[in-house]
Design an enzyme around this catalytic site. Structure first.
Site, short mmCIF file in Angstrom:
data_model
loop_
_atom_site.label_atom_id
_atom_site.label_comp_id
_atom_site.label_asym_id
_atom_site.label_seq_id
_atom_site.Cartn_x
_atom_site.Cartn_y
_atom_site.Cartn_z
N THR A 1 0.83 -1.20 0.00
CA THR A 1 0.00 0.00 0.00
C THR A 1 0.87 1.26 0.00
O THR A 1 2.02 1.24 0.45
CB THR A 1 -0.91 0.01 1.25
OG1 THR A 1 -1.56 1.27 1.37
CG2 THR A 1 -0.10 -0.22 2.51
N ASP A 2 0.29 2.36 -0.47
CA ASP A 2 0.99 3.64 -0.39
C ASP A 2 1.05 4.16 1.04
O ASP A 2 1.83 5.07 1.35
CB ASP A 2 0.32 4.68 -1.30
CG ASP A 2 -1.16 4.90 -1.00
OD1 ASP A 2 -1.72 4.18 -0.14
OD2 ASP A 2 -1.77 5.78 -1.64
N GLU A 3 0.27 3.58 1.94
CA GLU A 3 0.23 4.09 3.32
C GLU A 3 1.54 3.85 4.06
O GLU A 3 1.79 4.49 5.10
CB GLU A 3 -0.94 3.46 4.08
CG GLU A 3 -2.29 3.87 3.51
CD GLU A 3 -3.46 3.49 4.40
OE1 GLU A 3 -3.33 3.62 5.63
OE2 GLU A 3 -4.50 3.07 3.86
N TYR B 1 -1.97 -0.62 10.95
CA TYR B 1 -2.11 -1.26 9.64
C TYR B 1 -0.90 -0.97 8.76
O TYR B 1 -0.24 -1.89 8.26
CB TYR B 1 -3.38 -0.80 8.94
CG TYR B 1 -3.36 -1.05 7.45
CD1 TYR B 1 -3.24 -2.34 6.95
CD2 TYR B 1 -3.44 0.01 6.54
CE1 TYR B 1 -3.20 -2.58 5.58
CE2 TYR B 1 -3.39 -0.22 5.17
CZ TYR B 1 -3.28 -1.52 4.70
OH TYR B 1 -3.23 -1.74 3.34
N LYS C 1 2.15 -3.46 7.28
CA LYS C 1 2.45 -3.63 5.86
C LYS C 1 3.90 -3.24 5.56
O LYS C 1 4.57 -3.88 4.74
CB LYS C 1 1.49 -2.82 5.01
CG LYS C 1 0.07 -3.34 4.99
CD LYS C 1 -0.03 -4.75 4.41
CE LYS C 1 0.24 -4.77 2.92
NZ LYS C 1 0.06 -6.15 2.35
#
Length: 373
Positions: A154-156, A179, A183
């Site tokens: 993810t870009d997060e 989260y 990741k």
């Protein structure tokens, strides 16, 4: 020159939103009905491994099971942390490619209960990597070069952007939630297995996906359903958090191009180049959904309700996907207006699918239609 087989593919989390759409794409069964996405050219077998948590729904793949079940498509109800079962599956199906979608991915849930995110996203990824390393190891201790482990991220993991700038593949990690931290940890493990053991890996970081089969708690399906049902439309903080949106099949086509074309050890950003403030996106969804339902747009707009902001809520995400476009020849095929309207129509036309998830009836459907270990 790449030497990959791509014939017996293990998809983790294939009953989830992006994973189920990817399986549709592989079998040239576009979930959107858009002919532009029917071009995978895949002729092999798919093994879908999913432990069917709250977001996993095999109803999303009922057409695939009916058409390809036990000939080219197989389902295994298995937790990716279960080493014994993962080892069995790799051997039984002679897996040469792993595409790892499985993840706990709801930020709000990670804030309330982070342990499940560490278990699935970190330990689950570790288990898959280690089992793959052992299964793909040759007699001399080296790893086969005709295999691949692709990891979906993810870009997060990059943190939060200001008003300008974009995330690059080289942007330092700065995760802010349980989260995104989990990741980020899994990304580092993937890279470590490439550099330490020579395991052929690729990795992609993507922006917000939208499209069919997304869990109803997520922003777009939630707002579409609430508009239909006349419920309030909750917006975090001032509604000015910015996200980049990509249609799920555009993302999955990018993943497939990475798996087929990208050298081992490489990392790729996949973005929609399509930034929206949450409140502006919601107003657009209200306009389009109200028109489909023949509702008074201004009356629906009155149901917008601002709620307390999420802790650690990142302000802006935006990805630079120049590398994927230049080196893989990947580009988006779905415009946002087309994709958003198609998504709204899909959720309005598949209310039974949504209600089965909300009520838990989909679990009964799974028990009746699938055998699991």
């Amino acid at each position: 020159m790449l030497n990959r087989k791509l014939q017996n593919i293990l998809i983790t989390g294939g009953a989830g939103f992006i994973g189920s759409n990817f399986i549709h794409y592989l079998f040239n069964e576009s979930s959107s009905g858009n002919e532009a996405f029917k071009d995978s050219g895949f002729t092999g077998k798919v093994v879908n491994v999913d432990c069917l948590t709250y977001a996993g729904n095999l109803e999303s793949l009922s057409d695939i099971k009916k058409k390809y079940g036990n000939s080219r498509y197989y389902f295994e109800k298995v937790d990716i942390c279960d080493r014994k079962q993962i080892e069995r599956i790799l051997k039984q199906y002679e897996i040469d490619t792993i595409i790892h979608f499985a993840a706990e991915s709801h930020v709000d849930r990670s804030i309330l209960g982070p342990e499940a995110f560490i278990k699935t996203n970190v330990m689950g990824t570790f288990t898959l990597l280690d089992c793959a390393r052992n299964y793909w190891k040759k007699e001399d201790g080296s790893i086969r070069d005709d295999v691949l482990f692709h990891h979906i991220s993810t870009d997060e993991v990059y943190g939060s952007l200001g008003e300008t700038g974009y995330f690059l593949e080289t942007t330092p990690y700065d995760p802010r939630s349980p989260y995104s931290s989990s990741k980020a940890s899994s990304d580092h493990l993937v890279n470590a297995y490439f550099h330490t053991y020579g395991l052929p890996t690729t990795l992609s970081n993507c922006t917000n996906n939208y499209g069919p089969y997304q869990f109803p708690e997520k922003l777009l399906p939630l707002m579409i359903s609430n508009i239909k049902d006349g419920k309030n439309l909750p917006v975090y903080g001032d509604g000015k958090n910015i996200r980049d949106w990509i249609y799920v099949e555009d993302h999955n086509r990018g993943v497939w191009q990475i798996v087929n074309k990208a050298p081992a050890g490489t990392k790729w950003n996949l973005g929609g180049e399509n930034e929206w403030e949450n409140i502006k996106l919601l107003n657009t969804v209200i306009d389009l959904t109200s028109k489909e339902l023949d509702k008074d747009t201004e009356e629906v707009r009155k149901t917008i309700t601002y709620v307390k902001d999420r802790p650690g809520h990142d302000r802006r995400y935006a990805i630079d996907c120049t590398k994927a476009k230049n080196e893989l020849g990947w580009e988006r095929k779905m415009t946002f207006n087309e994709g958003l309207l198609a998504t709204i129509k899909w959720y309005l036309s598949n209310t039974e699918w949504i209600e089965n998830i909300k009520s838990g009836a989909y679990k009964d459907w799974i028990n009746k239609n699938y055998e699991s270990r």
